[in-house]
Write a protein that holds these residues in place. Sequence first.
Motif, mmCIF file in Angstrom:
data_model
loop_
_atom_site.group_PDB
_atom_site.id
_atom_site.type_symbol
_atom_site.label_atom_id
_atom_site.label_comp_id
_atom_site.label_asym_id
_atom_site.label_seq_id
_atom_site.Cartn_x
_atom_site.Cartn_y
_atom_site.Cartn_z
ATOM 1 N N CYS A 113 0.825 -1.255 -0.142
ATOM 2 C CA CYS A 113 -0.135 0.120 0.029
ATOM 3 C C CYS A 113 0.905 1.352 0.081
ATOM 4 N N LEU A 114 2.191 1.342 -0.684
ATOM 5 C CA LEU A 114 2.944 2.485 -0.556
ATOM 6 C C LEU A 114 2.733 3.385 -1.634
ATOM 7 N N PRO A 115 2.516 4.688 -1.126
ATOM 8 C CA PRO A 115 2.528 5.856 -2.002
ATOM 9 C C PRO A 115 3.979 6.099 -2.545
ATOM 10 N N LEU A 116 4.130 6.901 -3.661
ATOM 11 C CA LEU A 116 5.696 7.353 -4.051
ATOM 12 C C LEU A 116 6.167 8.017 -2.975
ATOM 13 N N THR A 117 5.681 8.787 -2.075
ATOM 14 C CA THR A 117 6.088 9.521 -1.146
ATOM 15 C C THR A 117 6.642 8.720 0.110
ATOM 16 N N ALA A 118 6.392 7.414 -0.097
ATOM 17 C CA ALA A 118 7.057 6.437 1.213
ATOM 18 C C ALA A 118 8.125 5.839 0.787
ATOM 19 N N ILE A 119 8.686 5.973 -0.382
ATOM 20 C CA ILE A 119 10.081 5.523 -0.706
ATOM 21 C C ILE A 119 10.926 6.509 -0.639
ATOM 22 N N PRO A 120 11.738 6.265 0.572
ATOM 23 C CA PRO A 120 12.930 7.116 1.049
ATOM 24 C C PRO A 120 14.094 7.363 -0.040
ATOM 25 N N ARG A 121 14.340 8.555 -0.094
ATOM 26 C CA ARG A 121 15.357 8.854 -1.224
ATOM 27 C C ARG A 121 16.595 7.947 -1.096
ATOM 28 N N CYS A 122 16.983 7.800 0.406
ATOM 29 C CA CYS A 122 18.303 7.134 0.603
ATOM 30 C C CYS A 122 18.224 5.723 0.191
ATOM 31 N N LEU A 123 17.214 4.955 -0.169
ATOM 32 C CA LEU A 123 16.968 3.807 -0.599
ATOM 33 C C LEU A 123 17.447 3.647 -1.895
ATOM 34 N N LEU A 124 17.418 4.913 -2.784
ATOM 35 C CA LEU A 124 18.076 4.613 -4.010
ATOM 36 C C LEU A 124 19.231 5.464 -4.071
ATOM 37 N N ASP A 125 19.581 6.222 -3.561
ATOM 38 C CA ASP A 125 21.124 6.982 -3.657
ATOM 39 C C ASP A 125 22.091 6.574 -2.678
ATOM 40 N N GLU A 126 21.725 6.010 -1.237
ATOM 41 C CA GLU A 126 22.837 5.868 -0.255
ATOM 42 C C GLU A 126 22.731 4.291 -0.188
ATOM 43 N N SER A 127 22.040 3.353 -0.615
ATOM 44 C CA SER A 127 21.953 1.988 0.006
ATOM 45 C C SER A 127 22.944 1.252 -0.942
ATOM 46 N N ASN A 128 22.784 -0.227 -0.824
ATOM 47 C CA ASN A 128 23.626 -1.085 -1.632
ATOM 48 C C ASN A 128 22.356 -2.045 -2.509
ATOM 49 N N ILE A 129 21.192 -1.558 -2.473
ATOM 50 C CA ILE A 129 20.106 -2.168 -3.109
ATOM 51 C C ILE A 129 20.367 -2.052 -4.701
ATOM 52 N N SER A 130 20.216 -2.991 -5.412
ATOM 53 C CA SER A 130 20.179 -3.295 -6.834
ATOM 54 C C SER A 130 19.065 -3.733 -7.643
ATOM 55 N N LEU A 131 18.204 -4.208 -6.744
ATOM 56 C CA LEU A 131 16.835 -4.493 -7.055
ATOM 57 C C LEU A 131 15.904 -4.234 -6.220
ATOM 58 N N LEU A 132 14.944 -3.271 -6.774
ATOM 59 C CA LEU A 132 13.909 -2.488 -5.911
ATOM 60 C C LEU A 132 12.769 -3.155 -6.632
ATOM 61 N N ALA A 133 12.038 -4.020 -6.181
ATOM 62 C CA ALA A 133 10.642 -4.558 -6.915
ATOM 63 C C ALA A 133 9.567 -3.863 -6.121
ATOM 64 N N ILE A 134 8.650 -2.830 -6.853
ATOM 65 C CA ILE A 134 7.725 -2.153 -6.180
ATOM 66 C C ILE A 134 6.276 -2.215 -7.079
ATOM 67 N N ASP A 135 6.203 -3.125 -7.995
ATOM 68 C CA ASP A 135 5.016 -3.225 -8.664
ATOM 69 C C ASP A 135 3.828 -3.445 -7.851
ATOM 70 N N GLY A 136 2.807 -2.941 -8.187
ATOM 71 C CA GLY A 136 1.574 -3.350 -7.477
ATOM 72 C C GLY A 136 1.350 -2.422 -6.077
ATOM 73 N N ASN A 137 1.887 -1.187 -6.266
ATOM 74 C CA ASN A 137 1.651 -0.210 -4.885
ATOM 75 C C ASN A 137 0.661 0.774 -5.309
ATOM 76 N N LEU A 138 0.649 2.166 -4.841
ATOM 77 C CA LEU A 138 -0.397 3.214 -5.229
ATOM 78 C C LEU A 138 0.189 4.187 -6.186
ATOM 79 N N PHE A 139 1.392 3.571 -6.851
ATOM 80 C CA PHE A 139 1.934 4.560 -7.990
ATOM 81 C C PHE A 139 2.406 3.890 -9.168
ATOM 82 N N ALA A 140 2.498 4.178 -10.229
ATOM 83 C CA ALA A 140 3.045 3.429 -11.233
ATOM 84 C C ALA A 140 4.709 3.203 -11.135
ATOM 85 N N PRO A 141 4.957 2.137 -11.474
ATOM 86 C CA PRO A 141 6.589 2.024 -11.156
ATOM 87 C C PRO A 141 7.383 2.833 -11.981
ATOM 88 N N LYS A 142 6.867 3.397 -13.080
ATOM 89 C CA LYS A 142 7.753 4.477 -13.989
ATOM 90 C C LYS A 142 7.682 5.876 -13.057
#
Length: 241
Positions: A189-218
């Motif tokens: 039930c994630l809105p786009l605003t719930a995705i912390p920026r640091c998950l994208l630019d500060e983590s080691n995550i190379s696969l973030l699977a987010i289909d089927g939430n409250l925003f379009a993956p694009k």
Amino acid sequence: MGNGPSIKEHVETASKTGVLGLSHKKLSSFPPSLKQLADILRTLDLSDNCFSVLPSEMENFRNLKHLKLDKNSLRNLPSFLGKLVKLESLSVRDNHLTELPVTLSALKNLKEAHFSGNKLQEFPLMLCGLRHLDMLDLSRNSITKVVNDPNLATLHVIELNLNQNQISELSEYLAKCPRLRTLRLEENCLPLTAIPRCLLDESNISLLAIDGNLFAPKNLMEVEGYEKYMERYTEVKKKLS
């Protein structure tokens, strides 16, 4: 039980191999003959049975490395599981668990933990700090948020599966998990605003699977830090190709 081997035959074989599979036996209690295997068993599969509680005798199985309890009727796990310190894999899929015992924090050798298909409502922080835990599957539960607790930074998993929960909030501390490469958050039930920026630019995550939430993956491309995430994603893809 069909025409397969009897429990007695399974136990006799296990006394030599250290491996005992008793799935699909309609068991609701511990066969007394299992007690003789307490010091021998390394692998025990009790999946697809009728257990609603785990027998206290299991506390004595201190050499177990692999324990499978999938598809029973368990509503909780006993605290004595924390005494099975040699466990490397624990699977309790498709039961009725609403919480996990804090004593699981003692399972220092645990590499895989599978709790999908239960009724867990809170993220199990007791599994943070387990340095050998590579895989944690919490999919198909009722977790509503990943709490903003500093202990999350000590979660050592390589893959964390939170698919098919009810999560609407994520913790920034996930970005500090030292080994986290794959984070699965599909069908929440994630809105786009719930995705912390640091998950994208500060983590080691190379696969973030987010289909089927409250925003379009694009739309994730709109979040600052997305380019750094894509650099990691692309680098891993090249290595695998």
